[in-house]
Design an enzyme around this catalytic site. Structure first.
Site, PDB file in Angstrom:
ATOM      1  N   ALA A   1       0.860  -1.190   0.000  1.00  0.00           N
ATOM      2  CA  ALA A   1       0.000   0.000   0.000  1.00  0.00           C
ATOM      3  C   ALA A   1       0.893   1.235   0.000  1.00  0.00           C
ATOM      4  O   ALA A   1       2.030   1.193   0.477  1.00  0.00           O
ATOM      5  CB  ALA A   1      -0.874  -0.011   1.240  1.00  0.00           C
TER       6      ALA A   1
ATOM      7  N   GLY B   1       0.795  -5.027   1.185  1.00  0.00           N
ATOM      8  CA  GLY B   1      -0.429  -5.119   0.390  1.00  0.00           C
ATOM      9  C   GLY B   1      -0.192  -5.800  -0.949  1.00  0.00           C
ATOM     10  O   GLY B   1      -1.112  -6.390  -1.531  1.00  0.00           O
TER      11      GLY B   1
ATOM     12  N   GLU C   1      -0.419  -9.362  -0.213  1.00  0.00           N
ATOM     13  CA  GLU C   1      -1.815  -9.635   0.140  1.00  0.00           C
ATOM     14  C   GLU C   1      -2.679  -9.721  -1.126  1.00  0.00           C
ATOM     15  O   GLU C   1      -3.564 -10.571  -1.236  1.00  0.00           O
ATOM     16  CB  GLU C   1      -2.337  -8.559   1.092  1.00  0.00           C
ATOM     17  CG  GLU C   1      -1.612  -8.598   2.432  1.00  0.00           C
ATOM     18  CD  GLU C   1      -2.136  -7.581   3.415  1.00  0.00           C
ATOM     19  OE1 GLU C   1      -2.939  -7.968   4.270  1.00  0.00           O
ATOM     20  OE2 GLU C   1      -1.745  -6.410   3.319  1.00  0.00           O
TER      21      GLU C   1
ATOM     22  N   GLU D   1       4.597  -5.141   7.177  1.00  0.00           N
ATOM     23  CA  GLU D   1       3.789  -4.082   7.809  1.00  0.00           C
ATOM     24  C   GLU D   1       4.211  -3.824   9.253  1.00  0.00           C
ATOM     25  O   GLU D   1       4.156  -2.699   9.741  1.00  0.00           O
ATOM     26  CB  GLU D   1       2.299  -4.445   7.775  1.00  0.00           C
ATOM     27  CG  GLU D   1       1.636  -4.299   6.419  1.00  0.00           C
ATOM     28  CD  GLU D   1       1.726  -5.553   5.561  1.00  0.00           C
ATOM     29  OE1 GLU D   1       2.615  -6.393   5.807  1.00  0.00           O
ATOM     30  OE2 GLU D   1       0.894  -5.694   4.638  1.00  0.00           O
TER      31      GLU D   1
HETATM   32  C1  LIG Z   1      -8.897   5.136  11.279  1.00  0.00           C
HETATM   33  C2  LIG Z   1      -8.944   3.699  11.173  1.00  0.00           C
HETATM   34  C3  LIG Z   1      -8.334   3.157   9.950  1.00  0.00           C
HETATM   35  C4  LIG Z   1      -8.457   1.697   9.876  1.00  0.00           C
HETATM   36  C5  LIG Z   1      -7.682   0.938   8.872  1.00  0.00           C
HETATM   37  C6  LIG Z   1      -7.351   1.587   7.572  1.00  0.00           C
HETATM   38  C7  LIG Z   1      -6.606   0.637   6.735  1.00  0.00           C
HETATM   39  C8  LIG Z   1      -6.121   1.258   5.492  1.00  0.00           C
HETATM   40  C9  LIG Z   1      -4.844   0.730   4.989  1.00  0.00           C
HETATM   41  C10 LIG Z   1      -4.926  -0.633   4.494  1.00  0.00           C
HETATM   42  C11 LIG Z   1      -3.580  -1.168   4.334  1.00  0.00           C
HETATM   43  C12 LIG Z   1      -3.622  -2.604   4.274  1.00  0.00           C
HETATM   44  C13 LIG Z   1      -2.359  -3.256   4.692  1.00  0.00           C
HETATM   45  C14 LIG Z   1      -1.228  -3.027   3.799  1.00  0.00           C
HETATM   46  C15 LIG Z   1      -0.229  -2.293   4.258  1.00  0.00           C
HETATM   47  C16 LIG Z   1       0.969  -2.103   3.443  1.00  0.00           C
HETATM   48  O1  LIG Z   1       1.147  -2.596   2.360  1.00  0.00           O
HETATM   49  S1  LIG Z   1       2.136  -1.131   4.142  1.00  0.00           S
HETATM   50  C17 LIG Z   1       3.456  -1.166   2.998  1.00  0.00           C
HETATM   51  C18 LIG Z   1       4.208  -2.441   3.082  1.00  0.00           C
HETATM   52  N1  LIG Z   1       5.325  -2.413   2.186  1.00  0.00           N
HETATM   53  C19 LIG Z   1       6.545  -2.156   2.593  1.00  0.00           C
HETATM   54  O2  LIG Z   1       6.818  -1.980   3.748  1.00  0.00           O
HETATM   55  C20 LIG Z   1       7.611  -2.105   1.527  1.00  0.00           C
HETATM   56  C21 LIG Z   1       8.350  -0.831   1.614  1.00  0.00           C
HETATM   57  N2  LIG Z   1       9.292  -0.671   0.535  1.00  0.00           N
HETATM   58  C22 LIG Z   1      10.459  -1.340   0.485  1.00  0.00           C
HETATM   59  O3  LIG Z   1      10.781  -2.174   1.303  1.00  0.00           O
HETATM   60  C23 LIG Z   1      11.388  -0.971  -0.629  1.00  0.00           C
HETATM   61  O4  LIG Z   1      11.079   0.315  -1.041  1.00  0.00           O
HETATM   62  C24 LIG Z   1      11.333  -1.931  -1.837  1.00  0.00           C
HETATM   63  C25 LIG Z   1       9.938  -2.089  -2.367  1.00  0.00           C
HETATM   64  C26 LIG Z   1      11.916  -3.294  -1.451  1.00  0.00           C
HETATM   65  C27 LIG Z   1      12.223  -1.336  -2.968  1.00  0.00           C
HETATM   66  O5  LIG Z   1      13.514  -1.091  -2.448  1.00  0.00           O
HETATM   67  P1  LIG Z   1      14.574  -0.201  -3.247  1.00  0.00           P
HETATM   68  O6  LIG Z   1      14.627  -0.645  -4.639  1.00  0.00           O
HETATM   69  O7  LIG Z   1      15.818  -0.220  -2.445  1.00  0.00           O
HETATM   70  O8  LIG Z   1      13.980   1.265  -3.297  1.00  0.00           O
HETATM   71  P2  LIG Z   1      13.674   2.287  -2.110  1.00  0.00           P
HETATM   72  O9  LIG Z   1      14.706   3.342  -2.145  1.00  0.00           O
HETATM   73  O10 LIG Z   1      13.449   1.599  -0.843  1.00  0.00           O
HETATM   74  O11 LIG Z   1      12.267   2.885  -2.574  1.00  0.00           O
HETATM   75  C28 LIG Z   1      12.155   3.643  -3.769  1.00  0.00           C
HETATM   76  C29 LIG Z   1      11.141   4.735  -3.550  1.00  0.00           C
HETATM   77  O12 LIG Z   1       9.859   4.155  -3.352  1.00  0.00           O
HETATM   78  C30 LIG Z   1       9.262   4.623  -2.169  1.00  0.00           C
HETATM   79  N3  LIG Z   1       8.424   3.551  -1.617  1.00  0.00           N
HETATM   80  C31 LIG Z   1       8.786   2.289  -1.438  1.00  0.00           C
HETATM   81  N4  LIG Z   1       7.750   1.574  -0.967  1.00  0.00           N
HETATM   82  C32 LIG Z   1       6.716   2.418  -0.841  1.00  0.00           C
HETATM   83  C33 LIG Z   1       5.357   2.277  -0.412  1.00  0.00           C
HETATM   84  N5  LIG Z   1       4.871   1.114  -0.020  1.00  0.00           N
HETATM   85  N6  LIG Z   1       4.592   3.384  -0.428  1.00  0.00           N
HETATM   86  C34 LIG Z   1       5.060   4.579  -0.844  1.00  0.00           C
HETATM   87  N7  LIG Z   1       6.343   4.777  -1.267  1.00  0.00           N
HETATM   88  C35 LIG Z   1       7.145   3.694  -1.276  1.00  0.00           C
HETATM   89  C36 LIG Z   1      10.436   4.967  -1.268  1.00  0.00           C
HETATM   90  O13 LIG Z   1      10.063   5.887  -0.294  1.00  0.00           O
HETATM   91  C37 LIG Z   1      11.424   5.548  -2.272  1.00  0.00           C
HETATM   92  O14 LIG Z   1      11.011   6.857  -2.511  1.00  0.00           O
HETATM   93  P3  LIG Z   1      12.075   8.013  -2.725  1.00  0.00           P
HETATM   94  O15 LIG Z   1      12.941   8.028  -1.494  1.00  0.00           O
HETATM   95  O16 LIG Z   1      11.262   9.229  -2.879  1.00  0.00           O
HETATM   96  O17 LIG Z   1      12.865   7.630  -3.934  1.00  0.00           O
END
Ligand SMILES: CCCCCCCCCCCCC/C=C/C(=O)SCCNC(=O)CCNC(=O)[C@H](O)C(C)(C)COP(=O)(O)OP(=O)(O)OC[C@H]1O[C@@H](n2cnc3c(N)ncnc32)[C@H](O)[C@@H]1OP(=O)(O)O
Length: 717
Positions: A59, A98, A101, A121
């Site tokens: 997400a 996500g 998921e 997460e």
């Molecule tokens: C009030 C009540 C509310 C109730 C409930 C509400 C629910 C609503 C939400 C529902 C959500 C459901 C559950 C799901 C949750 C999720 O999915 S949370 C996200 C989980 N994912 C992660 O943790 C992965 C995070 N990312 C990474 O580990 C790495 O980025 C990567 C994918 C392995 C890639 O690595 P690499 O190639 O080394 O690049 P990076 O430098 O790390 O990243 C590049 C740029 O991308 C941005 N980024 C990465 N992931 C995300 C993301 N998930 N969302 C947004 N942005 C992301 C990262 O910040 C980098 O950006 P820049 O620094 O600007 O380049």
């Protein structure tokens, strides 16, 4: 956002498009494209993939703070699972959070051999709340799901296949393989493939398993709430029908989603990436400074630090010349380094990089290296000599780095004909394990030198932070007031146990005294002696505790005079079974020593509570952080926070000291510092920094606006 095409005549191909990691956005339109595929009579099966070789990074974390409207991820995944045509996930790159998921909602999963999957997460203070906490245990069993969900670890495609998360792994084009697979399963019954409709695989002694895992998680979580909620969610999967489990997942997520811990952890995620976009007061920046290539490096001095640095460089794939002038030390170091490389390689299942390291007694051996890291004893005369030798021996343009933790990088630079090639690379022990690297630049360090050191740090897998040159740089400079406050608290009536307990309950892996026993009390003693602070311990009264015009506690010096250097001597702030033993036990000798010390100095012990320990130690440290920002030594609060979280054990779920100050409220931090400063006027580090005052006066802007505010405040000065 999500593109739809028909391929091989009857396969609907949905491509997630949201660079850079195809994060799932509420506005992504996958539901719409899915509906299009399902309603197309020519489509017999569907493949979902991501553009640019990455399936989906989860997400969109950036949307979490905003008003999220649109179809929820959970509804979208439910729609996929309920589809009457087979849906196949083609996983390349990453399928995380996500993203995984979503893949679990598909009926089949095909992964590229180089892809990685996981539900991270928990590291963002959340749980897999798009059905992941309910589907994964049903698919791979409760123990394996608990492991993945509570640690957030990523698994390789091979492990995912072994666990049963994916159905097939390919070395070839994943989308082609998935399309072929989708054609082969068209028309098959999908009931067995809808994970949510199955119970979790049977597990004997479920209660005992959950109890054991919960205990383990509580211990390692150090106050973090998300890992506990993750266990509770998986328990719901194991004990409740899916619909009720999903409801429980939602309830738990609602608590986590708005928690301060989730905000702190998500802040850390972005802060770790932000520090890579470094900038210097001169205006030099990461995106305009080109690093030099580094293939061959040298390490000078093979003590504990030098050995760790050699291992870290060799494991990164560099050729390393390891120099130690004394033959005996060189042989010992060679044996130790080889052992570390072999153990590391065994853990990672690769061949040890033994032949990447060449050992030499002669500093001339560095002639053709691209970069040198000096790690000799902390003595300015010795380091100066080494830098002069290096300047003469190295080819033109070689970057000269010092691993000093206390000496002046500028002074060393000034001893060389090319000060622009000198930077500090401050590693933390053990250097091949610890994540943090402070890259220290002086006024004459060239942007290219900084860029090269930062890039090398990144390659080594370090959280590399560029900082200016000052005593202690960022980390150790902030540690000084923290340790001093802990000493003062002992004088006033606290015990090492009380102080450590308060700090460990806050979330540090070790309190200040246990930490000091581990690193050795003699280290600080040597520094204080060098600063002219240590005097014979016979004087008494208040004046004996004022040195160089400020309050000073000689307690650490007195322990060192007794030969109590911590774990290595079996005695320090605690006692140990034998020298080198790690289990700290309360020491009655220490308590009577403290009693006698207070009596000698006319100090009356008073009751000190955890709140005072936290406020005095942490706010003093934070206050120094504001000084550092004001001095321009750190470019922003993220730099300080990454340093503290990755190198000093600051609990990640509290976001780092500056984020914590922001959470507590700047006005409150200021008020408490003023309060303690009134009580202890002879302690300068309790005097609130002028930046903190100015930020409070300007309405306490949120942390992401500090930089703007600091610039504005500076321009008004
Ligand atoms: C009030 C009540 C509310 C109730 C409930 C509400 C629910 C609503 C939400 C529902 C959500 C459901 C559950 C799901 C949750 C999720 O999915 S949370 C996200 C989980 N994912 C992660 O943790 C992965 C995070 N990312 C990474 O580990 C790495 O980025 C990567 C994918 C392995 C890639 O690595 P690499 O190639 O080394 O690049 P990076 O430098 O790390 O990243 C590049 C740029 O991308 C941005 N980024 C990465 N992931 C995300 C993301 N998930 N969302 C947004 N942005 C992301 C990262 O910040 C980098 O950006 P820049 O620094 O600007 O380049």
């Amino acid at each position: 956002m999500a593109e739809y095409n028909r391929v091989s005549e009857c396969v609907g191909l949905i491509t997630l498009r949201n660079p850079p990691v195809n994060a799932l956005s509420v506005s992504q339109g996958i539901v719409h494209t899915m509906q299009r595929a399902l309603s197309d009579p020519n489509v017999k099966s569907v493949v979902i993939c991501g553009q640019n070789g990455i399936f989906c990074g989860g997400a969109d974390i950036k949307e979490f703070g905003s008003n999220m409207t649109g179809p929820t991820l959970i509804q979208m995944i439910h729609a996929i699972e309920s589809a009457n045509k087979p849906v196949v996930a083609a996983i390349e790159g990453s399928a995380l959070g996500g993203g995984l998921e979503l893949a679990l909602g598909c009926h089949y999963r095909i992964a590229h051999s180089k892809s990685r999957l996981g539900l991270p997460e928990v590291s963002l203070g959340l749980l897999p709340a798009a059905g992941g906490s309910q589907r994964l245990p049903r698919l791979i069993g409760v123990p394996a799901a608990l492991n993945l969900i509570t640690t957030g670890r990523h698994v390789t495609a091979a492990e995912a296949l072994q666990l049963g998360i994916v159905d097939q792994v390919t070395d070839h084009n994943t989308v082609d393989a998935a399309v072929k697979f989708a054609l082969s399963v068209a028309g098959r019954s999908l009931d067995p493939r809808r994970i949510s409709t199955h119970p979790c695989p049977q597990q004997p002694d479920l209660d005992a398993l959950f109890e054991e895992v919960m205990q383990k998680v509580r211990q390692s979580a150090r106050g973090a709430i998300a890992p506990i909620a993750c266990v509770q969610a998986v328990r719901a999967a194991a004990t409740l029908p899916y619909a009720q489990g999903i409801e429980r997942e939602r309830e738990l997520m609602a608590t986590l989603f708005t928690s301060g811990q989730a905000r702190a952890l998500q802040y850390c995620f972005f802060a770790e990436r932000a520090v890579g976009r470094w900038r210097m007061p001169s205006g030099a920046r990461w995106d305009t400074s080109k690093p030099r290539p580094v293939q061959k490096a040298a390490v000078i001095g093979l003590g504990t630090m030098g050995r760790g640095i050699t291992v870290a460089l060799a494991q990164t794939g560099l050729s390393v010349i390891a120099v130690e002038t004394q033959e005996k030390q060189l042989m010992e170091a060679k044996q130790a380094i080889s052992g570390m490389l072999e153990r590391g390689a065994k853990r990672r299942g690769v061949a040890p990089a033994l032949d990447r390291v060449i050992y030499s007694q002669n500093i001339q051996a560095v002639a053709d290296v691209d970069l040198v890291i000096e790690a000799v004893f902390e003595d300015i005369a010795l380091k100066t000599k080494v830098f002069q030798q290096l300047s003469a021996a190295c080819k033109p343009g070689t970057l000269l780095c010092t691993n000093t933790s206390a000496l002046d990088v500028d002074q060393l630079a000034s001893e060389t004909p090319n000060p622009e090639l000198v930077v500090g690379m401050h590693f933390f022990a053990p250097a091949h394990v610890m994540k943090l690297l402070e890259v220290v630049y002086g006024p004459r360090s060239s942007p290219q030198a900084v860029a090269t050191a930062m890039q090398l740090g990144k390659k080594m897998g370090k959280a590399s932070v560029a900082v200016g040159n000052c005593r202690g740089f960022v980390g150790n400079r902030m540690l000084k007031p923290y340790i001093e406050e802990a000493f003062f608290l002992l004088e006033e009536g606290a015990t090492p146990e009380l102080v450590d307990q308060a700090l460990e309950e806050f979330g540090f892996p070790m309190g200040v005294f246990r930490m000091s026993d581990l690193s050795g009390l003699d280290v600080g003693w040597r520094v204080r002696k060098g600063d002219g602070l240590v005097e014979p311990g016979t004087a008494s009264g208040r004046s004996a505790r004022i040195r160089q015009g400020r309050r000073y506690s000689p307690l650490g010096d007195l322990l060192c005079e007794e030969g109590r250097f911590g774990q290595k001597t079996g005695r320090g702030w605690y006692q140990y079974d034998k020298p080198g033993s790690r289990v700290a036990r309360s020491d009655p000798w220490l308590h009577s020593f403290l009693g006698a010390y207070r009596a000698q100095h006319g100090l009356v012990a008073r009751r000190i509570d955890h709140q005072e320990v936290l406020e005095r130690c942490l706010y003093a440290l934070i206050n120094e952080g504001f000084h550092i920002l004001d001095d321009g030594i750190a470019a922003g609060p993220e730099d300080i926070d990454v340093i503290y979280v990755s190198g000093y054990g600051w609990p990640r779920h509290c976001g780092g000291p500056m984020f914590y100050a922001n959470m507590v409220g700047l006005a409150k931090v200021l008020e408490r510092l003023e309060h303690y400063q009134q009580l202890h006027p002879e302690v300068p580090h309790l005097q609130p920094s002028s930046l903190l005052r100015r930020l409070v006066a300007s309405g306490s802007p949120p942390i992401h606006k500090w930089e703007e505010a600091i610039k504005k405040l500076h321009s008004q000065l």
